[in-house]
Design an enzyme around this catalytic site. Structure first.
Site, PDB file in Angstrom:
ATOM      1  N   ASP A  81     -32.577  14.652  11.835  1.00 13.95           N
ATOM      2  CA  ASP A  81     -32.284  13.503  10.973  1.00 13.95           C
ATOM      3  C   ASP A  81     -30.762  13.443  10.746  1.00 13.95           C
ATOM      4  OD1 ASP A  81     -32.924  11.389   9.223  1.00 13.95           O
ATOM      5  OD2 ASP A  81     -33.111  12.733   7.490  1.00 13.95           O
ATOM      6  N   ASN A 251     -38.400   7.164   6.059  1.00 18.26           N
ATOM      7  CA  ASN A 251     -37.824   8.471   5.730  1.00 18.26           C
ATOM      8  C   ASN A 251     -37.910   8.777   4.241  1.00 18.26           C
ATOM      9  OD1 ASN A 251     -36.960   8.084   8.393  1.00 18.26           O
ATOM     10  ND2 ASN A 251     -35.122   9.304   8.027  1.00 18.26           N
TER      11      ASN A 251
HETATM   12  C1  PGH Z   1     -33.748   9.603   4.118  1.00 20.44           C
HETATM   13  C2  PGH Z   1     -34.402   9.891   2.796  1.00 20.44           C
HETATM   14  N1  PGH Z   1     -33.576  10.660   4.951  1.00 20.44           N
HETATM   15  O1  PGH Z   1     -32.984  10.498   6.141  1.00 20.44           O
HETATM   16  O2  PGH Z   1     -33.383   8.506   4.465  1.00 20.44           O
HETATM   17  O3  PGH Z   1     -34.127   8.897   1.808  1.00 20.44           O
HETATM   18  O4  PGH Z   1     -33.242   9.750  -0.364  1.00 20.44           O
HETATM   19  O5  PGH Z   1     -34.733   7.776  -0.313  1.00 20.44           O
HETATM   20  O6  PGH Z   1     -35.654  10.008   0.176  1.00 20.44           O
HETATM   21  P1  PGH Z   1     -34.462   9.149   0.255  1.00 20.44           P
HETATM   22 ZN    ZN Z   2     -31.637   8.872   5.966  1.00 20.06          ZN
END
Ligand code: PGH
Ligand code: ZN
Ligand code: CA
Length: 307
Positions: A81, A251
């Site tokens: 990620d 996500n």
């Molecule tokens: C996200 C998570 N991770 O890559 O995009 O977003 O902070 O809203 O959980 P949040």
């Molecule tokens: Zn993110």
């Protein structure tokens, strides 16, 4: 079973549901996500950021996820990620990741295209999917229209970006942001922009910064000593609408962190004599797992683990 994001997301796009990408950083968070997905018979994306790698070690994390995939009846992917550089991407592919995100969203369009294209050229021959990002995730409230246009994803550019890079999925910006403080006033997402992007782009679309920051978790955390005034996320109706309009990967990190730490706070406050880490972390895993199950239901991916 370990699969690529492409396989999971193409099926999700066909079935009009979304697959959750849940951020993990240790055995506890991995167990919470995997157990929830197995119990809901849902496909799942295990998301690991460069900072999680720095915290827990690439080999440890990759080995844990691969073993979890071997032992589970559902399809899951091991996904980087917000990868930022080629070196990390190569290390992750070598460690067995089945999908990588290259986040060049802070770069000018052409540089983002070049970097992302390079990652696609590296990853595809090795059977690894690639997610790119166009548009920046920053709060859009109280911003002038010109400024909003500079931050949110432009539909024409999105189409161009996908053609030029060959990415398997595209993360877009329609007004969400990372973390627990997404909006000061009313939540605002640009659904018209999502509609236009969906019209012009055919690869699966990804929504980052999608945590809902449930008020009941904030209240529980606050009751046991947290300071989270003003925390606010994306309402669940907005998530449902986004999925119905073509978002296929969502996500989630913040909601898992909030659930985990609120549970730890509760144990520490209510059982001050407790010092066995298992008694403190056990309820935290359970709390995180419950949130993952709720997300799986919200995203419509339950029961889809047979693909
Ligand atoms: C996200 C998570 N991770 O890559 O995009 O977003 O902070 O809203 O959980 P949040
Ligand atoms: Zn993110
Ligand atoms: Ca970004």
């Amino acid at each position: 079973m370990l699969v690529t994001n492409k396989e999971l997301l193409v099926n999700a796009q066909r079935g009009a549901y979304a697959v959750g990408a849940f951020n993990i950083q240790n055995l506890e968070s991995l167990r919470a996500v995997v157990e929830a997905a197995v119990e809901e018979l849902s496909p799942v994306i295990i998301a690991i950021t460069p900072s999680a790698i720095k915290y827990a070690g690439l080999e440890y994390l990759a080995t844990l996820v691969k073993k979890a995939a071997d032992l589970s009846p559902i399809p899951m992917s091991l996904h980087l990620d917000h990868g930022t550089d080629i070196e990390t991407i190569i290390k992750c592919i070598d460690a067995g990741f089945t999908s990588v995100m290259i986040d060049g969203s802070h770069l000018p369009f052409k540089e983002n295209v070049c970097l992302t294209r390079r990652v696609v050229e590296l990853a595809h021959p090795r059977g690894v999917s690639v997610e790119g990002e166009l548009g920046r995730l920053a709060g859009i409230e109280e911003k002038a229209i010109v400024e909003r246009e500079a931050i949110l994803t432009d539909p024409e550019e999105a189409s161009e970006f996908v053609k030029l890079t060959g990415v398997d999925a595209l993360a877009i910006s329609i007004g969400t942001s990372h973390g627990a403080y997404k909006f000061k006033g009313e939540p605002q997402l640009d659904f018209e922009r999502l509609r236009l992007i969906r019209e012009k782009v055919n690869v699966p679309l990804v929504l980052h910064g999608a945590s809902s920051v449930p008020q009941w978790i904030i209240e529980k955390a606050t009751k046991y000593g947290a300071k989270l005034e003003g925390a606010k996320g994306i309402p669940e109706e907005h998530i449902r609408l986004a999925i119905s309009m073509g978002i296929t990967k969502i996500n989630i990190d913040t909601d898992l962190r909030l659930a985990f730490t609120a549970a730890i706070r509760e144990v520490l406050m209510t059982s001050p004599e407790e010092f066995d880490p298992r008694k403190i972390l056990g309820p935290a895993v359970k709390a995180m797992k419950d949130v993952v199950k709720e997300k799986i239901r919200l995203f419509g991916s339950y029961g889809k683990g047979g693909l």
